[in-house]
Design a protein around this motif. Structure first.
Motif, PDB file in Angstrom:
ATOM      1  N   ILE A   1       0.845  -1.200   0.000  1.00  0.00           N
ATOM      2  CA  ILE A   1       0.000   0.000   0.000  1.00  0.00           C
ATOM      3  C   ILE A   1       0.878   1.247   0.000  1.00  0.00           C
ATOM      4  N   ALA A   2       1.883   1.264   0.878  1.00  0.00           N
ATOM      5  CA  ALA A   2       2.788   2.413   0.957  1.00  0.00           C
ATOM      6  C   ALA A   2       3.494   2.656  -0.369  1.00  0.00           C
ATOM      7  N   ASN A   3       3.790   1.580  -1.100  1.00  0.00           N
ATOM      8  CA  ASN A   3       4.493   1.687  -2.385  1.00  0.00           C
ATOM      9  C   ASN A   3       3.572   2.047  -3.549  1.00  0.00           C
ATOM     10  N   GLY A   4       2.272   2.167  -3.271  1.00  0.00           N
ATOM     11  CA  GLY A   4       1.344   2.577  -4.328  1.00  0.00           C
ATOM     12  C   GLY A   4       0.854   1.465  -5.223  1.00  0.00           C
ATOM     13  N   GLU A   5       1.014   0.213  -4.805  1.00  0.00           N
ATOM     14  CA  GLU A   5       0.572  -0.916  -5.631  1.00  0.00           C
ATOM     15  C   GLU A   5      -0.923  -0.872  -5.918  1.00  0.00           C
ATOM     16  N   PHE A   6      -1.706  -0.334  -4.989  1.00  0.00           N
ATOM     17  CA  PHE A   6      -3.161  -0.350  -5.123  1.00  0.00           C
ATOM     18  C   PHE A   6      -3.738   1.017  -5.471  1.00  0.00           C
ATOM     19  N   ASP A   7      -2.845   1.945  -5.825  1.00  0.00           N
ATOM     20  CA  ASP A   7      -3.247   3.273  -6.297  1.00  0.00           C
ATOM     21  C   ASP A   7      -3.423   3.166  -7.817  1.00  0.00           C
TER      22      ASP A   7
END
Length: 296
Positions: A264-270
């Motif tokens: 989540i922090a790495n933006g995988e789900f953005d």
């Protein structure tokens, strides 16, 4: 001619919602479900409803071949642990080929980083292997890449009682955004595809919720719902693991929370795609409404 449909994962949260919607939209005689445990209460209910219950396990390819006989459309819910998933999924596809399944609808996942260093590298690789195997099978397919279920929020944070006890959201998710989507919205869209697979033949769809949110915003929304200040703390991963250990949380749970938090922090789900809205013909349920139902 009406397709014969088989739903895997039928006793799970998503599969059961798909079945309940299908019962309203097609004749029971067209439906079958795959279950592992014949004593499961939901499996018994399906039998009482007149749905054909077939017993099988992804680890037992012969059971799958028998279950898939006469099936046109296979709704293939991903399963198994990260290390075995691709092997188990190959069994499903191989059984589908031998049984003459005409269309596979596979529930995959969204991702951005395919490198070995990605927090969810093993999970991503297993989905990618499965997708590629389905594409090479000769069976027409629809691949559905799911964003995080909205239900994951409560799994990561705990229920209302736990939230009120700690008054803290403690996760190493930084400011990462996710497009959470409720299983009910996914089920509705996927039933549309199950009943009209030719319209989605050989397509990969990315199913994201209509809103993006981070856990700071989630903390604010829950604060309003429970009428108590809920703070959000995002520690470093090493600190998070150490803190969870002091509370006696099982290592397996800590690892899962850590990996998904880092993703989540790495933006995988953005994610940006609005395929889910297109299939639904509307926006997904608002996260404010979803959180209110969950924490009120």
């Amino acid at each position: 001619m009406t397709n014969k449909i088989l739903i895997t994962g039928a006793t799970g949260g998503l599969g059961s919602k798909v079945i309940n919607l299908l019962k309203e939209k097609t004749e029971i005689k067209n439906l079958a479900v795959l279950v592992r445990d014949e004593k499961n209460e939901l499996a018994k209910k399906y039998t009482l409803d007149g749905i054909k219950v077939k017993f099988g396990d992804y680890a037992d390819i012969e059971s799958l071949k028998n279950a898939f006989k006469g099936i046109d459309v296979l709704y293939f819910v991903s399963g198994g642990d990260d290390n075995l998933r691709s092997i188990l999924h190959k069994n499903v596809v191989d059984a589908g080929i031998e049984a003459g399944v005409k269309h596979i609808i596979y529930t995959s996942a969204v991702w951005k980083d395919e490198s070995d260093a990605a927090p969810l590298a093993t999970l991503i690789d297993s989905h990618l292997q499965t997708e590629n195997y389905i594409k090479a099978s000769g069976i027409t397919y629809t691949i559905l890449r799911h964003n995080l279920y909205a239900e994951v929020i409560e799994m990561m944070l705990g229920d209302k009682r736990q939230i009120l006890k700690t008054k803290t959201i403690y996760l190493p998710t930084a400011n990462g955004l996710s497009s959470f989507v409720p299983k009910k919205d996914l089920a509705e869209a996927e039933v549309n595809i199950i009943l009209n697979p030719s319209a989605y033949e050989n397509k990969i769809l990315e199913f994201n919720g209509s809103e993006k949110i981070n856990f700071l915003e989630i903390a604010k929304k829950i604060s309003e719902i429970v009428n108590e200040p809920i703070q959000y703390i995002s520690p470093e991963v090493t600190e998070f693991k150490a803190t969870m250990n002091t509370y006696g949380i099982p290592n397996q749970v800590i690892e899962i929370l850590s990996k998904f938090s880092m993703a989540i922090a790495n933006g995988e789900f953005d994610q940006q795609a609005n395929d889910l809205e297109t299939v639904l013909g509307r926006k997904t349920k608002s996260l404010s409404e979803y959180l209110k139902e969950t924490y009120q």
